[in-house]
Design an enzyme around this catalytic site. Structure first.
Site, PDB file in Angstrom:
ATOM      1  N   HIS A 162       0.840  -1.207   0.000  1.00  0.00           N
ATOM      2  CA  HIS A 162       0.000   0.000   0.000  1.00  0.00           C
ATOM      3  C   HIS A 162       0.879   1.263   0.000  1.00  0.00           C
ATOM      4  CE1 HIS A 162      -3.285   2.684   1.085  1.00  0.00           C
ATOM      5  NE2 HIS A 162      -4.147   1.705   1.122  1.00  0.00           N
ATOM      6  N   GLU A 264      -0.742   1.257  -5.662  1.00  0.00           N
ATOM      7  CA  GLU A 264      -0.520   0.054  -4.848  1.00  0.00           C
ATOM      8  C   GLU A 264      -0.618  -1.209  -5.713  1.00  0.00           C
ATOM      9  OE1 GLU A 264      -3.875   0.407  -2.232  1.00  0.00           O
ATOM     10  OE2 GLU A 264      -3.648   2.588  -2.173  1.00  0.00           O
TER      11      GLU A 264
END
Ligand code: TA6
Length: 289
Positions: A162, A264
Site C-alpha cells: 500500500h 498500490e
C-alpha cells in the site's frame, strides 16, 4: 553500518547505501517501510499525524496488506478480519541482513501465524511471510513478499503493498500505464475501462485496476518521476482521499491529500489459493527516474 537496528518503543531497521546515496527505514510494526530517501530527499509520504506506537497501522510509507484487502462480508471466513488484514498491525521479526556490499543492502523480516496471538483466531491458518527490502546501487528500492502455506489445509489470501508516494502538488500528478484496463471505482461503486494513459487527480479517487498485465507504472509526482515495476502482482490500486476523507482520518492531516498519491500493487480483485506447502511471491521495484 549499512543496516542499523534501532531498539526502543518503535523498533526499526535503518538501511544506508552510500553508492546510491540512498537510505531507508523499516518499522518492525507491520514491517512498514517508513522512509526511502535519495540524496536526503524523502520519496515516500508518512502522515505527520501517523500513530507510531504500535496501536494502529502506520498511515503512510508501505503498509503490507495481508490476508485481506479492504473488508470481507459475512459469511466469508475473512469477514472477521480487520480492514486490510493483520500483517500491517502485527510486530514482525527482524531476520537479519541477506546482502551487504557496495552494490546492495538487503534485509529480511518474517511473520508467522504463531507470532500473531491476538489475531490468530481471526484467520486460523498456518502461514509464514518473508519480506525482503533491498536498496541497490542502481538507485532502485525493492520489496519482495513471500507467502508460504505451512499448514495442511488450503487457504486463500489477498495481498498488496500500500505505497504512499510523496508528491509536490496533487494537481500536477499523472499516473501512467493503466490505459485500457478495467477497474472498479469504489467511490462511485461502478465499473469502468480506463480511457486515459495519464490519470489525473481532482477528486477522491479509489480504483482497483484489475489484471493489469502492464508491469510498469509511472507516476509524474510533479517535480520528479517515479517508476514502479511489478512482478506477480496482478492488480493496481490508485487512491487519493481528497478533502472529505482526509478530514475523517484522525491520523492524516486535512491538507495532506495535496502531497501524496497511493499507487498500490497487489492481488486484490481475487483471492490467491495456496495448497499445503505451496508458496507465492510478488515483488515491486521502485525507481526515481
Ligand atoms: O487502498 C485504498 C484503500 O482501500 C481505500 O479504500 C482506503 O480505505 C485506504 O485503502 C486506506 O485504508 P486504511 O484502512 O489504511 O485507512
Amino acid at each position: 553500518m549499512p543496516a542499523r537496528n534501532i531498539e526502543g518503543s518503535s523498533p526499526k531497521i535503518i538501511l544506508e547505501l552510500p553508492s546510491a546515496r540512498a537510505s531507508a527505514e523499516v518499522s518492525l510494526y507491520g514491517a512498514t517501510v517508513t522512509s526511502w530517501k535519495i540524496d536526503g530527499r524523502e520519496l515516500l509520504m508518512v502522515s505527520k499525524n501517523a500513530i507510531l506506537d504500535g496501536s494502529k497501522a502506520i498511515r503512510g510509507g508501505i503498509p503490507i496488506v495481508f490476508p485481506q484487502f479492504g473488508v470481507a462480508q459475512a459469511p466469508s471466513p475473512m469477514a472477521a478480519l480487520p480492514q486490510h488484514g493483520i500483517a500491517r498491525i502485527s510486530t514482525w521479526e527482524y531476520l537479519g541482513i541477506l546482502t551487504d556490499n557496495e552494490k546492495e543492502i538487503s534485509v529480511r523480516f518474517g511473520l508467522k501465524d504463531t507470532q500473531i496471538a491476538k489475531h490468530r483466531n481471526l484467520w486460523p491458518n498456518s502461514f509464514r511471510l518473508h519480506y525482503t527490502v533491498t536498496l541497490s546501487s542502481d538507485g532502485s528500492f525493492s520489496q519482495r513478499l513471500n507467502v508460504k502455506n505451512e499448514g495442511s489445509d488450503t487457504f486463500e489470501f489477498n495481498t498488496l503493498l500500500h505505497t504512499y508516494f510523496e508528491v509536490s502538488d496533487i494537481s500536477k500528478v499523472k499516473v501512467r500505464g493503466l490505459k485500457n484496463f478495467s477497474f472498479f471505482d469504489k467511490v462511485h461503486a461502478q465499473r469502468g475501462i480506463e480511457k486515459s494513459d495519464s490519470i489525473t487527480i481532482a477528486e477522491e479517487v479509489d480504483r482497483v485496476y484489475e489484471k493489469v498485465d502492464n508491469n510498469t507504472i509511472e507516476i509524474d509526482c510533479g517535480d520528479h518521476l517515479m517508476r514502479i515495476e511489478k512482478n506477480n502482482f496482478k492488480d493496481v490500486v490508485v487512491w487519493n482521499p481528497w478533502v472529505d476523507k482526509s478530514k475523517q482520518m484522525a491520523d492524516f492531516g486535512d491538507e495532506e491529500y495535496k502531497h501524496m498519491i497511493c499507487v498500490e500493487v497487489g492481488n486484490v480483485a481475487a483471492y490467491h489459493k495456496l495448497r499445503e506447502g505451496e508458496s507465492w511471491e510478488g515483488r515491486q521495484t521502485l525507481r526515481l527516474i
